[in-house]
Design a protein around this motif. Structure first.
Motif, PDB file in Angstrom:
ATOM      1  N   SER A  30      -5.500   6.352   5.285  1.00 24.67           N
ATOM      2  CA  SER A  30      -4.953   6.728   6.597  1.00 24.67           C
ATOM      3  C   SER A  30      -3.422   6.675   6.589  1.00 24.67           C
ATOM      4  O   SER A  30      -2.768   7.362   7.355  1.00 24.67           O
ATOM      5  CB  SER A  30      -5.487   5.807   7.676  1.00 24.67           C
ATOM      6  OG  SER A  30      -5.139   4.482   7.347  1.00 24.67           O
ATOM      7  N   ARG A  31      -2.852   5.863   5.672  1.00 24.85           N
ATOM      8  CA  ARG A  31      -1.380   5.763   5.646  1.00 24.85           C
ATOM      9  C   ARG A  31      -0.763   7.103   5.235  1.00 24.85           C
ATOM     10  O   ARG A  31       0.373   7.413   5.543  1.00 24.85           O
ATOM     11  CB  ARG A  31      -0.987   4.665   4.653  1.00 24.85           C
ATOM     12  CG  ARG A  31       0.470   4.241   4.691  1.00 24.85           C
ATOM     13  CD  ARG A  31       0.680   3.046   3.785  1.00 24.85           C
ATOM     14  NE  ARG A  31       0.421   3.379   2.396  1.00 24.85           N
ATOM     15  CZ  ARG A  31       1.385   3.744   1.528  1.00 24.85           C
ATOM     16  NH1 ARG A  31       2.629   3.844   1.921  1.00 24.85           N
ATOM     17  NH2 ARG A  31       1.087   4.013   0.278  1.00 24.85           N
ATOM     18  N   LEU A  32      -1.561   7.895   4.477  1.00 25.76           N
ATOM     19  CA  LEU A  32      -1.018   9.129   3.915  1.00 25.76           C
ATOM     20  C   LEU A  32      -1.617  10.376   4.544  1.00 25.76           C
ATOM     21  O   LEU A  32      -1.265  11.489   4.165  1.00 25.76           O
ATOM     22  CB  LEU A  32      -1.315   9.172   2.411  1.00 25.76           C
ATOM     23  CG  LEU A  32      -0.529   8.184   1.543  1.00 25.76           C
ATOM     24  CD1 LEU A  32      -1.226   7.989   0.232  1.00 25.76           C
ATOM     25  CD2 LEU A  32       0.868   8.703   1.320  1.00 25.76           C
ATOM     26  N   SER A  33      -2.569  10.185   5.485  1.00 26.52           N
ATOM     27  CA  SER A  33      -3.309  11.364   5.971  1.00 26.52           C
ATOM     28  C   SER A  33      -2.386  12.473   6.453  1.00 26.52           C
ATOM     29  O   SER A  33      -2.466  13.621   6.015  1.00 26.52           O
ATOM     30  CB  SER A  33      -4.234  10.970   7.115  1.00 26.52           C
ATOM     31  OG  SER A  33      -5.183  10.072   6.624  1.00 26.52           O
ATOM     32  N   VAL A  65       2.360  12.562  -9.635  1.00 22.68           N
ATOM     33  CA  VAL A  65       2.451  11.152 -10.033  1.00 22.68           C
ATOM     34  C   VAL A  65       2.586  10.251  -8.809  1.00 22.68           C
ATOM     35  O   VAL A  65       1.949   9.198  -8.728  1.00 22.68           O
ATOM     36  CB  VAL A  65       3.661  10.961 -10.976  1.00 22.68           C
ATOM     37  CG1 VAL A  65       3.888   9.478 -11.238  1.00 22.68           C
ATOM     38  CG2 VAL A  65       3.438  11.713 -12.273  1.00 22.68           C
ATOM     39  N   LEU A  66       3.439  10.669  -7.848  1.00 22.70           N
ATOM     40  CA  LEU A  66       3.740   9.796  -6.705  1.00 22.70           C
ATOM     41  C   LEU A  66       2.881  10.146  -5.501  1.00 22.70           C
ATOM     42  O   LEU A  66       3.346  10.134  -4.360  1.00 22.70           O
ATOM     43  CB  LEU A  66       5.219   9.922  -6.333  1.00 22.70           C
ATOM     44  CG  LEU A  66       6.201   9.577  -7.451  1.00 22.70           C
ATOM     45  CD1 LEU A  66       7.619   9.889  -7.022  1.00 22.70           C
ATOM     46  CD2 LEU A  66       6.099   8.089  -7.810  1.00 22.70           C
ATOM     47  N   LYS A  67       1.609  10.485  -5.758  1.00 24.35           N
ATOM     48  CA  LYS A  67       0.774  10.980  -4.673  1.00 24.35           C
ATOM     49  C   LYS A  67       0.526   9.909  -3.607  1.00 24.35           C
ATOM     50  O   LYS A  67       0.100  10.211  -2.500  1.00 24.35           O
ATOM     51  CB  LYS A  67      -0.570  11.435  -5.263  1.00 24.35           C
ATOM     52  CG  LYS A  67      -1.116  12.643  -4.512  1.00 24.35           C
ATOM     53  CD  LYS A  67      -2.522  12.964  -4.880  1.00 24.35           C
ATOM     54  CE  LYS A  67      -2.677  13.386  -6.331  1.00 24.35           C
ATOM     55  NZ  LYS A  67      -4.036  13.802  -6.628  1.00 24.35           N
ATOM     56  N   SER A  68       0.816   8.649  -3.946  1.00 18.70           N
ATOM     57  CA  SER A  68       0.482   7.611  -2.972  1.00 18.70           C
ATOM     58  C   SER A  68       1.695   7.165  -2.162  1.00 18.70           C
ATOM     59  O   SER A  68       1.614   6.238  -1.388  1.00 18.70           O
ATOM     60  CB  SER A  68      -0.118   6.408  -3.699  1.00 18.70           C
ATOM     61  OG  SER A  68       0.755   6.060  -4.748  1.00 18.70           O
ATOM     62  N   SER A  69       2.857   7.803  -2.355  1.00 22.23           N
ATOM     63  CA  SER A  69       4.014   7.434  -1.528  1.00 22.23           C
ATOM     64  C   SER A  69       4.212   8.513  -0.474  1.00 22.23           C
ATOM     65  O   SER A  69       4.395   9.678  -0.805  1.00 22.23           O
ATOM     66  CB  SER A  69       5.269   7.337  -2.408  1.00 22.23           C
ATOM     67  OG  SER A  69       6.392   7.775  -1.691  1.00 22.23           O
ATOM     68  N   PRO A  70       4.173   8.126   0.815  1.00 24.47           N
ATOM     69  CA  PRO A  70       4.285   9.157   1.867  1.00 24.47           C
ATOM     70  C   PRO A  70       5.586   9.956   1.750  1.00 24.47           C
ATOM     71  O   PRO A  70       5.598  11.164   1.896  1.00 24.47           O
ATOM     72  CB  PRO A  70       4.240   8.368   3.167  1.00 24.47           C
ATOM     73  CG  PRO A  70       4.104   6.935   2.823  1.00 24.47           C
ATOM     74  CD  PRO A  70       3.981   6.778   1.356  1.00 24.47           C
TER      75      PRO A  70
END
Length: 2045
Positions: free
Chosen positions: A548-551, A496-501
């Motif tokens: 790129s924020r999460l790469s 669910v939270l795949k977009s929070s580093p």
């Protein structure tokens, strides 16, 4: 030495000795005196007191050594305390004068010190008696201290401690002075003085109130100062002082000292504030915060911090667990605040923060983990959780606060992060230690433990996220049922939270940690989770580039998940391997060209992500290689290797990339290096052969990199040094209880301790130190240690030129660096070279050509003279390895010579220590390296060095080296033993106690010497006893040493001595020493104590235990308070220690010691052991549960002490164990099982209530297990209903053992009942909780086993009572009917397989028992012993039990068949794997088949037996009532046996279904029996054989076997093998029973064929009938194709094993004498009888010709058994084997084949030969006389006469011999033989064929009549002789009946006079014996019958002989008289009874 053993010193003997011997002699005398004074009466002591005092005081002047002065002082004290005290003042004055003396020379020093010690001892012993002199003495001593050197200061401090101790409050006046003096000593430069000062102050604070009131602050500051630069011992002593003083301040507040109003009150807050100040600011105090501190440049030194940490622990421990419980919240918040960022300077760097966290974790672990019981720990966990929530709120507030004050915010977040890490780690540790007892804590929703931990998984700080993940892992390991839900929850959050580093890293850490927990949870996780995780990982890796924020985070998370997935092992990974290999291939560029283009593109950030990804991939592959070794096939390796060269290429390019893109790439590049090195270390070197040179260059560059500033000796070198050598370096390297915090001191100030954030990948690794968090070092350090390891491998593999080059290069590097960096480079280079040499030596390789030696030698040589002791130690090891690798004697000699020269010339400590150790290591690796001259010079040099008193270091190293030489020289060292021993003793007596390390090395030397002498120490020669005395003396000196490690050495020396010469070691003093140190604060001392105890109790457990209790009772000096030996004995003390101890090795030793004690003593001290176990188990039991069951059980009132147990538990005093941990309770439950098993091997009364009660009455000390049954049940019940799952399992196991052992014991008070019956309620209540839905499957499986055992035991006969437990099984049956799909998804699928099979096995056991009971009741009762009621109950329960099972039998049979089918599939060899069903079987899934196999192999046997019984009961003739014939297996499974892979369109006929079932059972049995593994259980084999028996009980399967000859032969061969490989009689008997059934089946088949042939050929000629049966018409039997032959082989095997004489090879060989016949054991007889039964059946299976082939063998064996076992038994009985052989003989002789026309003639010949053989037994051909039993042989003759056709026995020669035998038998005196002979003759005479019987009648009648006429001559004396006459008469009467009419009268005429001669007249009748009277009655009765029958003959005889007539009349008249007096009824039943018994015995006729 014997001369030293007197009350007064033998001065004459003493004066004649040399210096060393004199010192020994004096010490020995003082030791003896110490014991003697206490044992001598006061009057004797007073008589000799004056002389003694003079002798002792004169010794003061003889400069006594430290141990001597200590003993001298002790003896003076004892002497005055026993004798008169008037001269004590003179002694004190003398001592004071000696101290005042102005002589400062070193030789006078020992005298001064001895005087100081004596004063201390006198005051300690006499105390206030000397009250008025003490101020002068103390003044004098303090004055002396000002000028004293360190030894003086040390002794003065200890002496003052003793003075204070003796005087107590009387010494108040000088407290201040002592305090001042001790203050200065507490910061002394000598560590020993600091320790002594701390002890002195600790004594002082008992009375000196100011220390914990007004001066509290200054005491604290002083202690902080003392910690600076301290060593471990100082930290222990000073922290104890500080902790105790602070605790005292708080306790005194509570006591309320009203009398002294002036005392300042100290609050808890102030005390904690004080400690906190020390922790945060060190010794700089409160106000004097120095300028540095304000500028922020100094940080607290680590040793102060560690010292304060230990003081915290002492402080709380002193106040105790109850105090901690009350004040926990305040304490927790204070301790956590120590690492909060509100003290920014204290945690200014990451390194400081990590170390601070270590300390806080240690405080929490030691207090919460060590002091609180489980309930209090749960409360503490809730408090910690509250703290986590509070910190979480702060973070949330900051994070949601938008952007206004972000900078302030980040500081706030950082402030809480370290507190959170500590709280989370402690919470994890707490739950981990609680195990499943923490379940209530996690179920408590108000605490919200899991929510709080999961909520901080997204914390901005990485270390917090990792700590949260670790905490979840601990929860999962402790409570396996939470593993799957937690995994699901984290995976769901991660998706669910795949977009929070933060969330991506936080939850990926959590998932990885949970996957790491799986291997600690035996029940596992569902197999499908692997797929979900793999998919998620791929998804993360693929989507990394999108944002790129999460790469970086996604890349790391993806690889982390894959790496963690690998830990699940090959079973899971094999399914995902292809995808992993593909990802691995894609992560590296394909060719070097691509790598070049990569370099030119990209920027700093992309390179960061790339390196992160590649390092992750390397880590995943490393994880794969280490966890899935089985999958590393050639093929996989080929796919794994291609990216490796590219990875190495990238390694070579890293430095240029970092240069290009700057410092952000520095850390990622180091991590990449480390990952690659780690992977290469794991892979076999052949795999990267092509890249060796490139790798080597990189390694060399890494090791000599210019930017490495810190020399990390302590983590690089220890693995390269030898374990034993590390002991001489520093106590820090030794294992201690404080290792966790002491480690940071070891690493030195610039290096961080290990911590999880340095390597997140370590979170899933199997962790090293039990339950603590993994502690990876920072990458910059760990890359070096990996490089060092890899260098060893690579350097050994490259070409020799390359190797030489690299060594030269490294040597240059060391030479050319300067200053501090040189040491760093030298360290790295020497480590690598050492690693290389170690690798080469391990691989038995060689160094290469000669020129290699120079650079290697130069490198090592330089390091041997390095200033770092660790480096010298590693270099010495490398030095010896170099010699080992070169393997050339000349080179070794050169090396040794170099060291000799250096040692002779050098004067500096460094060179002398390094080279002395080098000599020792040379010896270690090359044995006694050489000639004895070499050894001599080596020993000589080391002797000299070890006496260099100016440098303790040199002494320590030289002595350590000497110990290595002694060890390796072995017997060569004998010549040096005496001088070495005297050197050791001299040093022990003279080296000051302040140099503990020298004493430790001396201890190692002594130990090595004792080992060298070995068993020779038992000798009695003078020289040996001198050596032995010296050894014991050395041990005694070391035991008195104040240093704990030296005491540990002493104990291990005594342990060695006890092993080699047990008689000479005083056990009581050794045991007392062990007991005193049982709870020592030093781990190594505790280990030594337990290692020694473990050895002692193996031989003399009882003595050790008694000595311990005696010591505790006599103990004058208080034993350690923790070990309560007085009340609970040594065993109880060990159990209590086990509960507190955390060290794994120690716990193992404690358990082994207790097990040995239990094995040898439990039976004798039964009540004591049971009470111990009960106390441990009851200490924390749940009261409510226990009471409710006891209420049910109280009905009988006085059933033992039930009520008392419950009341006892409520008051705390009587409980020796408070809140034991679950692990200890589990151990106690296991002990109960062991006790029961031990009693099983002891007296039978342990399991016989009546006998036990009777023996108890005889002697009240007798104690038996059965009398404690109530306790056993209660203990099992308490354990089985606990919160802890492990304890539940142990409790159920105990219950099972109790049921099995006690089920059959009758209750004497209630006949027909058993003693367990009254505990039904307890058993039911213990089992019920195990069947609730949340119980884990392993507990339920165990409970099923107990249920079935309980039902099967037959304890409960009433069905209604049984139903309670039966209902539990029914409920679980309902639960499993849904199959593998419906069971819990919390665990791995194999867990549900385990549960299903456990239920089915339990039902199988119940069904088998039900069927057995049903059968036994159906059989006619042979005996009438059991009472009516018993029979009634039995029959009702047996039927009832079967009825109970019957209702579920339809379901059960289906499930059983399905389980068997699964088992059959799983046992197929691996080559059939492709044919197995794709989705598994009925109860297992294809993926988990490996794990499932184990569960199937545990349960299949009983299920097989039950299925066979069920099929038997249906008789194979009806289809199951509730299923169509089409689907045999369970409806839910697609794999039923009768449906093919198609949709099941083909419907099988019932015949086919049955054939399938039959072959299934037969197949499983044969497969199992034909390849019995050594671990196959007896239970399985028996069940399997019983299943076969059941199967062959019914006609249909028998017809199958009968008609398929090959099948029968196969079975017989398998059974033959079972008989050969298994010795157990029960298994062999069961096998024989199956053989019998197979033969019966074959017989039936042959009969059937003959019958049908006769029907078919009805009218045809008989001649044309084909021959049926084996042997057809030729008579040939082909081995391997013949059933009969196979059977014969098997029977011969059995017979020859029991009776070897039957083997013709054996008996035929010369020199073998025929032996007397023998009685076999009961088992042997049974086996032989069974084999004979089978033999007798064989002719019926053969054709007539076939029968002729086997008849000789059958006769040989049968008659052979008769011959070998015809033993004479009293009463003329036949042994069971003889009876069996006669029975078999009869069977063979009366076989139809003997009469069949084709075989008649041959049979007749053979039978005659057999008869001849039997006749030859009387007069053997070979002249050997064997005492055979006549009765047996005559019976055999009779069998021949009666069972064969007349032409066999009527041959004149045979007939004559037979008749002679009978004649001879009649002449034998023995009445029993006569009786049997008459009985046999009777049967022969009555034979219907006159041709047979008449010759016997003609020949033998005259003898019979003659015998009977002797009545007047020899009257019968006893019942036997009476019976002889009676039997004789019966023979004659029978003859009368048989005779032809014309001869009858003559016979009657013979008979009558004989009968009348037995009669008595009335006078004689009165006086006759009972025997004669019986004879009279018998004769009269017979006459009454004969008279009417043959009246004419009767009359004529009477007429012709008046005398006879008169006698008859008189007798009749007398009889009528006596009838009136008594009724002679009881005579008759005896005779028929006796006859019937005879007929039973001889029913083979």
């Amino acid at each position: 030495m014997e001369l030293a053993h007197s009350l007064l010193l033998n001065e004459e003997a003493c004066s004649q000795l040399g210096e060393v011997q004199k010192a020994e002699f004096l010490f020995d005398w003082l030791r003896y005196l110490d014991k003697l004074l206490l044992a001598t009466s006061r009057s004797v002591v007073r008589e000799r007191q004056k002389t003694l005092v003079e002798q002792l005081l004169s010794l003061l002047n003889s400069s006594p050594g430290p141990p001597t002065r200590k003993l001298l002082a002790k003896n003076l004290g004892i002497l005055y305390s026993i004798g008169d005290t008037f001269s004590v003042y003179e002694a004190i004055d003398k001592c004071n004068d000696l101290i005042r003396s102005k002589d400062d020379s070193p030789s006078y020093l020992p005298t001064k010190l001895a005087a100081v010690v004596c004063l201390g001892s006198l005051y300690k012993k006499l105390g206030r008696i000397l009250g008025n002199t003490f101020s002068d003495t103390v003044g004098n001593i303090l004055k002396a201290m000002k000028s004293a050197e360190s030894q003086g200061r040390y002794e003065i401090m200890l002496s003052l401690q003793n003075i204070l101790n003796g005087l107590g409050a009387a010494a108040t006046s000088c407290h201040r002075d002592v305090y001042k003096a001790a203050r200065s000593c507490l910061t002394d430069r000598s560590m020993a003085v600091r320790c002594a000062a701390a002890k002195c102050l600790l004594e002082l604070q008992h009375e000196a109130v100011f220390m914990w009131t007004t001066d509290l602050d200054s005491v604290a500051t002083l202690c902080f100062k003392s910690f600076e630069g301290s060593n471990y011992d100082v930290r222990i002593a000073v922290s104890k002082l500080l902790g105790t003083v602070l605790a005292k301040a708080i306790i005194s507040k509570r006591l309320g000292t009203a009398s002294r109003q002036s005392i300042r009150r100290v609050s808890l807050e102030e005390v904690l504030e004080l400690l906190g100040t020390g922790f945060l600011r060190g010794s700089s105090g409160f106000l004097r915060a120095s300028g540095d501190m304000l500028k922020g440049t100094s940080s607290v030194s680590r040793d102060v911090r560690v010292g304060v940490t230990q003081a915290y622990v002492v402080f709380v421990s002193t106040l105790g667990g109850a105090w901690l419980e009350k004040n926990f919240a305040a304490f927790l918040s204070h301790v956590l605040s120590l690492v909060s960022q509100s003290h920014p300077k204290a945690n200014q760097t990451q390194i400081d923060a990590v170390c601070g966290r270590r300390c806080v974790s240690f405080i929490l672990r030691a207090t919460i983990g060590g002091l609180l019981g489980e309930k209090a720990q749960i409360a503490a966990a809730k408090d910690i959780c509250q703290a986590i929530w509070k910190l979480k709120k702060v973070v949330d507030a900051v994070m949601s606060d938008g952007n206004l004050e972000t900078r302030l915010g980040s500081a706030d977040v950082a402030a809480g992060q370290h507190m959170l890490v500590c709280a989370l780690q402690e919470l994890g540790n707490l739950i981990h230690s609680l195990g499943t007892t923490a379940a209530p804590l996690l179920q408590d929703s108000s605490a919200g433990i899991l929510d709080s931990v999961i909520s901080v998984s997204t914390h901005p700080s990485v270390s917090v996220r990792l700590a949260a993940a670790w905490c979840l892992r601990c929860v999962a390991v402790a409570l396996p049922s939470y593993l799957t839900p937690l995994l699901d929850r984290c995976l769901e959050r991660l998706t669910v939270l795949k977009s929070s580093p933060e969330a991506v890293t936080g939850f990926s850490f959590a998932v990885a940690a949970l996957l790491g927990a799986v291997k600690h949870c035996p029940l596992g996780i569902p197999h499908g989770k692997g797929k979900i995780i793999m998919t998620l990982a791929e998804d993360l890796l693929c989507s990394a580039a999108q944002n790129s924020r999460l790469s970086a985070q996604r890349t790391q998370a993806g690889w982390l998940l894959i790496a963690a997935l690998m830990t699940l092992g090959p079973a899971v990974v094999s399914h995902h391997l292809a995808r992993v290999l593909l990802l691995w291939k894609c992560v590296f560029p394909v060719s070097p060209k691509d790598l070049e283009t990569e370099k030119s593109r990209g920027d700093s950030f992309t390179w960061q992500v790339t390196l992160e990804g590649r390092a992750g991939a390397l880590c995943a592959v490393k994880s794969f290689v280490s966890h899935c070794g089985d999958l590393l096939t050639e093929e996989v390796l080929q796919r794994l290797l291609p990216p490796l060269p590219c990875a190495v290429d990238l390694l070579t390019q890293l430095s240029s990339i970092v240069k290009t893109y700057g410092s952000p790439l520095k850390t990622p590049s180091v991590v990449y290096r480390q990952r690659l090195y780690e992977l290469l270390i794991l892979l076999p070197p052949e795999t990267y052969e092509g890249n060796l040179c490139a790798i080597l260059k990189e390694l060399a560059a890494d090791l000599t990199a210019p930017d490495m500033q810190v020399a990390a000796f302590t983590f690089l070198l220890p693995p390269l040094c030898h374990q034993d050598d590390l002991l001489i370096l520093s106590p820090l390297l030794q294992e201690t209880d404080h290792r966790f915090i002491e480690e940071q001191l070891l690493l030195g100030s610039g290096i961080a301790c290990g911590s999880l954030e340095y390597d997140p990948y370590s979170i899933y690794e199997k962790d090293v130190d039990g339950d603590s968090v993994p502690k990876p070092l920072p990458p910059t350090l760990s890359v070096i240690s990996s490089a060092v390891k890899l260098f060893g491998v690579v350097c050994a593999r490259v070409g020799e030129a390359q190797r030489l080059l690299i060594l030269e290069q490294l040597l240059d590097c060391v030479k050319h660096t300067k200053g501090a960096r040189q040491q760093v480079v030298q360290l790295h280079v020497v480590s690598s070279v050492s690693s290389f040499l170690k690798y080469v030596a391990g691989a038995k390789g060689s160094l290469g050509p000669e020129e290699m030696r120079r650079p290697a030698l130069a490198l090592v040589m330089g390091a041997l003279e390095s200033s770092s002791p660790l480096l010298r130690c590693a270099a010495a090891e490398a030095w010896a390895r170099l010699a080992q690798v070169v393997d050339d004697a000349a080179f070794t000699a050169v090396l040794a010579q170099v060291s000799f020269d250096k040692l002779k010339s050098a004067r500096d400590v460094v060179t002398r220590t390094g080279h002395s150790l080098a000599l020792g290591t040379l010896h270690r690796y090359l044995g006694g390296i050489s000639s004895s001259q070499h050894l001599n010079s080596c020993v000589g040099i080391l002797y000299t060095l070890s006496q260099d008193s100016t440098s303790p270091d040199v002494q320590t190293w030289a002595l350590h080296s000497l110990s290595l030489v002694i060890d390796s020289a072995g017997p060569l060292y004998y010549v040096h033993v005496e001088p070495t021993l005297s050197l050791i003793i001299m040093l022990l007596l003279n080296v000051p106690p302040t140099h503990a390390e020298v004493h430790q090395s001396l201890g190692r030397c002594l130990n090595a010497l004792i080992t060298t002498l070995g068993p020779e120490l038992q000798g009695n020669s003078t020289s040996v006893s001198t050596l032995r005395t010296s050894c014991l003396l050395g041990c005694a000196v070391m035991q008195d040493n104040p240093d704990c490690l030296v005491q540990a050495q002493a104990i291990s020396c005594l342990q060695q001595l006890h092993m080699f010469a047990p008689r000479h070691v005083n056990l009581s003093s050794l045991v007392s020493c062990l007991c005193v140190n049982l709870c020592s604060p030093y781990l190594l001392l505790r280990r030594a104590v337990l290692a020694c105890l473990r050895q002692l109790v193996q031989r003399e457990a009882a003595e050790v235990s008694e000595h311990a209790v005696m010591l505790a009772k006599d103990s004058r000096e208080e034993l350690t308070p923790d070990a309560n030996i007085r009340e609970v004995g040594l065993e109880g003390a060990l159990l209590a220690l086990l509960d507190k101890e955390t060290d794994q090795r120690l716990c193992r030793d404690i358990k082994e010691t207790l097990n040995h004690m239990l094995t040898s003593m439990a039976v004798d001290k039964l009540s004591f052991w049971l009470k111990l176990c009960k106390d441990v188990l009851a200490a924390s039991a749940d009261f409510t549960a226990v009471t409710c069951v006891d209420a049910m059980q109280e009905e009988e009132g006085d059933k033992g002490d039930d009520a008392s147990v419950l009341t006892m538990r409520n008051d705390d005093r009587s409980r020796p164990f408070t809140n034991p941990r679950w692990a200890t309770r589990v151990f106690a439950a296991e002990c109960v099982c062991r006790i029961i098993n031990q009693c099983g091997n002891a007296h039978s009364a342990h399991f016989d209530l009546a006998l036990a009660q009777e023996m108890r009455k005889r002697d009240s000390r007798n104690d038996f297990l059965v009398l404690h049954l109530a306790d056993l049940i209660r203990m099992a019940f308490m354990a089985a209903t606990d919160h802890s799952d492990q304890l539940r399992l142990s409790g159920l196991e105990t219950l099972l053992v109790v049921i099995r052992r006690f089920a059959t014991i009758p209750e004497p008070e209630f006949p027909g009942h058993v003693i367990l019956e009254q505990y039904q309620a307890n058993v039911g209540a213990a089992l019920r909780p195990a069947f609730t839905s949340e119980t884990p499957p392993d507990v339920t499986a165990k409970a099923c086993q107990v249920c079935s055992a309980w039902i099967a035991s037959g304890v409960v006969s009433d069905l209604n009572d049984l139903r309670r437990v039966h209902q539990l099984l029914v409920s679980s049956l309902t639960k499993i009917q849904a199959g593998k799909e419906a069971l819990s998804h919390l665990y791995n699928e194999s867990a549900s397989t385990m549960e299903i099979l456990a239920v089915l096995k339990a039902w199988a056991e119940v069904y088998i028992i039900a069927v057995e009971r049903h059968r036994n009741c159906r059989q006619p009762l042979k005996t009438t012993t059991c009472s009516e009621e018993c029979v009634r109950n039995g029959s009702c329960s047996s039927d009832g039990l079967l009825d109970l099972v019957h209702t579920d039998l339809g379901t059960l049979s289906r499930l059983w068949l399905a389980a068997l089918q699964d088992f059959a599939l799983l046992t197929l060899p691996s080559e059939f794997a492709s044919q197995l069903p794709v989705d598994g079987g009925a109860f297992y899934t294809a993926e988990t088949s490996e794990n499932a196999k184990l569960h199937y192999s545990n349960s299949w046997a009983l299920i097989l037996h039950a299925t066979a019984l069920w099929l038997t009961s249906t008789g194979f003739v009806v289809a199951d009532p509730d299923e169509g014939a089409s689907n045999l297996s369970r409806p839910v499974t697609p794999t039923s046996m009768c449906q093919g892979s198609s949709s099941g369109a083909t419907v099988k006929s019932p015949e086919d279904v049955y054939t399938d079932r039959f072959h299934l059972i037969l197949g499983i049995s044969v497969e199992f029996l034909c390849s019995l593994r050594s671990d196959a259980t007896m239970e399985s084999i028996t069940a399997c054989l019983h299943a076969l028996q059941a199967l062959l009980d019914v006609p249909w399967p028998r017809s199958k076997i009968g008609s398929d000859q090959d099948l029968g032969i196969e079975l017989l061969n398998v059974l033959h093998r079972v008989i050969l490989t298994r010795e157990s009689p029960s298994i062999q008997l069961a096998s024989l029973e199956v053989v019998r059934q197979i033969i019966c089946a074959a017989q039936e088949h042959v009969k059937e064929k003959r019958r049908s042939a006769e029907v078919d050929d009805g009218a045809a000629e008989k001649e044309t009938l084909p021959e049926f049966g084996e042997g057809k018409d030729t008579g040939g039997l082909v081995p391997g194709k013949s059933l009969v032959f196979a059977t014969l082989e098997l029977c011969v095997c059995i017979l020859v094993r029991q009776l070897p004489e039957l083997n013709p090879k054996l008996t035929g060989s010369p020199g073998v004498k025929a032996r007397k016949p023998q009685m076999l054991s009961e088992d042997g007889s049974r086996l032989v009888s069974a084999a004979l039964v089978i033999l007798a059946e064989l002719p019926a299976v053969c054709s007539p010709e076939g029968s002729i082939s086997i008849l000789p063998t059958l006769l040989y064996l049968t008659i052979g058994v008769l011959r070998e076992t015809a033993v004479r038994l009293p009463g003329g009985h036949l042994s069971s084997t003889v009876a069996a052989s006669l029975q078999a003989l009869k069977g063979i002789l009366s076989s139809p084949m003997a009469r069949a026309e084709k075989s008649h003639a041959a049979w007749t010949d053979l039978l005659r030969s057999a008869l001849m053989t039997v006749l030859d037994f009387w007069d053997p051909v070979d002249g050997t006389h064997r005492e055979l039993d006549e009765v047996s042989l005559l019976t055999a003759l009779t069998v021949f006469i009666l069972s064969t056709s007349p032409e066999v026995t009527t041959v004149p020669c045979l007939q004559k011999r037979c008749i002679d035998r009978f004649k001879a038998a009649l002449e034998i005196e023995d009445p029993m033989v006569q009786i049997k002979t008459y009985q046999l003759l009777l049967s022969v005479f009555q034979y219907p064929n006159p041709a047979v019987s008449y010759p016997y009648i003609y020949s033998l009648v005259s003898s019979v009549v003659g015998k009977l006429q002797e009545i007047d001559k020899r009257k019968p004396e006893d019942a036997a002789e009476l019976q002889v006459f009676q039997e004789g008469i019966k023979v004659l009467e029978a003859l009368v009946a048989v005779a032809e009419e014309q001869h009858r009268s003559q016979l009657v005429a013979c008979l009558l006079p004989i009968l009348i001669s037995f009669l008595l007249d009335e006078n004689a009748l009165g006086s006759a014996t009972s025997i004669m009277r019986n004879l009279h009655d018998f004769a009269l009765q017979n006459l009454m019958q004969i008279g009417p029958q043959y009246s004419s003959v009767f009359k004529s005889v009477m007429a012709s002989s008046p005398a006879l007539k008169a006698r008859l009349e008189a007798a009749i008249k007398g009889n009528q008289e006596s009838v009136r007096v008594r009724t002679p009824t009881p005579k008759h039943p005896q005779n028929p009874g006796r006859n019937s018994s005879i007929q039973l015995k001889t029913n083979f006729l």
